[in-house]
Motif scaffolding. Structure first.
Motif, mmCIF file in Angstrom:
data_model
loop_
_atom_site.group_PDB
_atom_site.id
_atom_site.type_symbol
_atom_site.label_atom_id
_atom_site.label_comp_id
_atom_site.label_asym_id
_atom_site.label_seq_id
_atom_site.Cartn_x
_atom_site.Cartn_y
_atom_site.Cartn_z
ATOM 1 N N SER A 1 59.849 101.473 -7.368
ATOM 2 C CA SER A 1 58.949 100.464 -7.910
ATOM 3 C C SER A 1 59.465 99.081 -7.546
ATOM 4 N N CYS A 2 58.546 98.171 -7.365
ATOM 5 C CA CYS A 2 58.893 96.777 -7.114
ATOM 6 C C CYS A 2 58.016 95.934 -8.038
ATOM 7 N N ALA A 3 58.629 95.383 -9.059
ATOM 8 C CA ALA A 3 57.911 94.569 -10.027
ATOM 9 C C ALA A 3 58.008 93.105 -9.645
ATOM 10 N N ALA A 4 56.870 92.458 -9.557
ATOM 11 C CA ALA A 4 56.831 91.067 -9.128
ATOM 12 C C ALA A 4 56.503 90.151 -10.295
ATOM 13 N N SER A 5 57.097 88.998 -10.285
ATOM 14 C CA SER A 5 56.783 87.964 -11.274
ATOM 15 C C SER A 5 56.759 86.617 -10.573
ATOM 16 N N GLY A 6 56.069 85.683 -11.189
ATOM 17 C CA GLY A 6 55.980 84.346 -10.621
ATOM 18 C C GLY A 6 54.793 84.144 -9.707
#
Length: 127
Positions: free
Chosen positions: A21-26
């Motif tokens: 999984s790759c969780a992105a924020s911003g």
């Protein structure tokens, strides 16, 4: 501030499966090229797969076609890499990367064109 955080790596026997999984924020996933790359010791970074959050298009390296599946959940700002039938040669640090603009079909394998990177997660496949 853009952040990409990978998870899901680990040690698995050949033939097994993992889901990264790759969780992105911003930022929001509305129009991005999201790539998965891997780098094994002593080898160059290799593009594994990509997905466009603009139109859902995907592509894979020949070495993983038929075994890996990329997907994204735009509501969760997360991209996944389902890896099945793993082989020892899949052992590497896997990283996700993001580029604003979901038009990466012709260049997604070029790491220098991505704007942001995660820290990577180790995948080790034992024989």
């Amino acid at each position: 501030e853009v952040q990409l955080v990978e998870s899901g790596g680990g040690l698995v026997q050949a033939g097994g499966s993992l889901r990264l999984s790759c969780a992105a924020s911003g930022f929001t996933f509305d129009d991005y090229t999201l790539g998965w790359f891997r780098q094994a010791p002593g080898k160059e970074r290799e593009g594994v797969s990509y997905i466009s959050t603009r139109d859902g298009s995907t592509d894979y390296a020949d070495s993983v076609k038929g075994r890996f599946t990329i997907s994204s959940d735009n509501a969760k700002n997360t991209v996944y890499l389902q890896m099945n039938s793993l082989k020892p040669e899949d052992t590497a640090v896997y990283s996700c990367a993001a580029h604003r603009g979901g038009d990466g079909s012709h260049w997604w394998t070029r790491p220098g064109l991505y704007d942001d990177w995660g820290q990577g997660t180790q995948v080790t496949v034992s024989s």
